[in-house]
Scaffold this motif. Sequence first.
Motif, short mmCIF file in Angstrom:
data_model
loop_
_atom_site.label_atom_id
_atom_site.label_comp_id
_atom_site.label_asym_id
_atom_site.label_seq_id
_atom_site.Cartn_x
_atom_site.Cartn_y
_atom_site.Cartn_z
N PHE A 162 0.83 -1.21 0.00
CA PHE A 162 0.00 0.00 0.00
C PHE A 162 0.86 1.26 0.00
O PHE A 162 0.60 2.21 -0.75
N LEU A 163 1.91 1.28 0.82
CA LEU A 163 2.74 2.47 0.93
C LEU A 163 3.45 2.82 -0.38
O LEU A 163 3.65 4.00 -0.69
N ARG A 164 3.81 1.81 -1.14
CA ARG A 164 4.50 2.07 -2.40
C ARG A 164 3.64 2.90 -3.36
O ARG A 164 4.16 3.66 -4.17
N TRP A 165 2.34 2.71 -3.27
CA TRP A 165 1.44 3.51 -4.09
C TRP A 165 1.03 4.81 -3.40
O TRP A 165 1.08 5.88 -3.98
N TRP A 166 0.69 4.70 -2.13
CA TRP A 166 0.12 5.83 -1.39
C TRP A 166 1.14 6.94 -1.18
O TRP A 166 0.79 8.11 -1.06
N ILE A 167 2.44 6.57 -1.16
CA ILE A 167 3.48 7.55 -0.91
C ILE A 167 3.46 8.66 -1.96
O ILE A 167 3.72 9.84 -1.67
N HIS A 168 3.10 8.33 -3.20
CA HIS A 168 3.08 9.33 -4.26
C HIS A 168 1.93 10.31 -4.07
O HIS A 168 2.05 11.48 -4.42
N ARG A 189 9.88 8.84 10.78
CA ARG A 189 11.00 9.16 9.90
C ARG A 189 11.79 7.92 9.48
O ARG A 189 12.49 7.94 8.47
N ARG A 190 11.70 6.84 10.25
CA ARG A 190 12.36 5.61 9.82
C ARG A 190 11.72 5.07 8.55
O ARG A 190 12.39 4.46 7.71
N VAL A 191 10.41 5.27 8.41
CA VAL A 191 9.70 4.79 7.22
C VAL A 191 9.64 5.87 6.15
O VAL A 191 9.77 5.58 4.95
N LEU A 192 9.47 7.12 6.57
CA LEU A 192 9.35 8.25 5.64
C LEU A 192 10.41 9.29 6.00
O LEU A 192 10.12 10.25 6.71
N PRO A 193 11.64 9.12 5.56
CA PRO A 193 12.73 10.01 5.98
C PRO A 193 12.49 11.48 5.62
O PRO A 193 13.04 12.36 6.26
N TRP A 194 11.68 11.74 4.62
CA TRP A 194 11.41 13.10 4.17
C TRP A 194 10.31 13.80 4.96
O TRP A 194 10.03 14.98 4.75
N ALA A 195 9.66 13.08 5.88
CA ALA A 195 8.44 13.58 6.53
C ALA A 195 8.69 14.87 7.31
O ALA A 195 9.70 15.01 8.01
N ASP A 196 7.76 15.80 7.19
CA ASP A 196 7.75 17.05 7.96
C ASP A 196 6.92 16.79 9.22
O ASP A 196 5.69 16.78 9.17
N VAL A 197 7.60 16.54 10.34
CA VAL A 197 6.94 16.07 11.57
C VAL A 197 6.95 17.15 12.64
O VAL A 197 8.00 17.74 12.94
N ALA A 412 9.09 12.56 -5.02
CA ALA A 412 8.73 11.30 -4.38
C ALA A 412 9.83 10.27 -4.56
O ALA A 412 10.50 10.23 -5.58
N HIS A 413 10.02 9.45 -3.53
CA HIS A 413 10.87 8.30 -3.68
C HIS A 413 10.33 7.20 -2.79
O HIS A 413 9.53 7.45 -1.91
N ALA A 414 10.73 5.99 -3.02
CA ALA A 414 10.15 4.85 -2.31
C ALA A 414 10.49 4.91 -0.85
O ALA A 414 11.62 5.24 -0.47
#
Length: 420
Positions: A162-168, A189-197, A412-414
């Motif tokens: 799901f994440l591979r599609w939803w990330i975009h 951030r371990r899963v989404l290093p780019w996340a603005d948290v 976007a990146h995986a």
Amino acid sequence: MSEGQGGAVRRVTGRAESAPLSVLMTYNFFEPGFRAGGPIRSIARLVDSCSEQVSVTLVTGDRDLGEPAPYPGLSGAWLDRGQARVFYLDPRRPRHWWTLWRTVRARRFDLLYVNSLWSTYSLVPILAARLGLLRVPRVMIAPRGEFSPAALALGARRKRIFLRWWIHVLRSGHVEWHAGSQLEADAIRRVLPWADVTVRANQAGLPAEPIPPDASGSEARLVFVGRISPMKNVDLLLTALALTSTPIRLDLFGPAEDPVYWSRCQQLIEALPPTVRCTYHGPLAPDLVRETFAGYDAFAMPTRGENFGHVIAESLSASCPVVCSDRTPWSDVLHDGGGVVLRDLTAPALAAELERIARLSPEQRLRARRTAGAAYRRWAAARDDSNILDQVRVRLQGAGDPLRPSRKPARAHAPAAPRD
């Protein structure tokens, strides 16, 4: 100038006046429900504690977790709750969707705030915003512990795909994340290093002073309050109790939401030694939680992970020490006298700690409860109970235009997805 039906005069750059931040919020469950646990109480506190400069429209389900029947008189209805409006949706009824659509489509919102990454109540509004069906320029996602390693391990293959599609979709617009603790921010951030948290602890809404403890009896009284689910690790608690030899009483409170898992727990209860008395009492109403904790010597919670752990705050506020894993934001408070932090989350290690508590004298257990109350008092005095939505409002208005995105979305990146 005005913004259509239900709109308000909005900020003009250079003027001091500004309209309230308009927030569309979604979550599957809300009051009067309570079976979904801490997130309901956290969201209720978030809605109720906003300043007058925040206007919330909340869309939620029309029934409690695991309940077949809707709340009496609320299904398909709008309810005024202070400054907020709440709509109770039955997703299977087209008329409910039409009633909801007529209202939200006519408004322009400043923020879409969703409480989950995987829920339909998050996916649908985010997609609607991306397709321009909802007029909202930015999204904030509060995953409510869904990025903890233990949570990601449940259905890991499905979540990875799901994440591979939803990330975009998430990276095609302005998306921020609300973490209830630094522990949760690191997990995101371990899963989404780019996340603005943004890290902002959930508001507990509890009094500053703990309930004074009563005298303890001769038998150690342990309690578990929460969802009977794999994430809460109730089966480990029962397995550990089977390794003890000193008389212990354990009372379980909470909804058994997974029949297969509950069946396993029942088998473990039946296999407990005669020195352990274990009783399941079913779900516990929120207004009874603190007074229930006040009757016990310790709260046993070997959780696999918590983004906040509202129930831990409730236990400490009742002078009930907590025996907990190290996978919550509460480790420092528990080390400070609030209880015990288990770094070795195994049945023998937990059994040794429960055995130690059981062998304490009544006076020693009472002293431990007083110490837990003192630790709670120190935590309550130092906590920051500011509202995340007001924080967003101040930040956006400080930028000069509350409708202007603060940054461009990155490419976007995986993601680093969970493993099976």
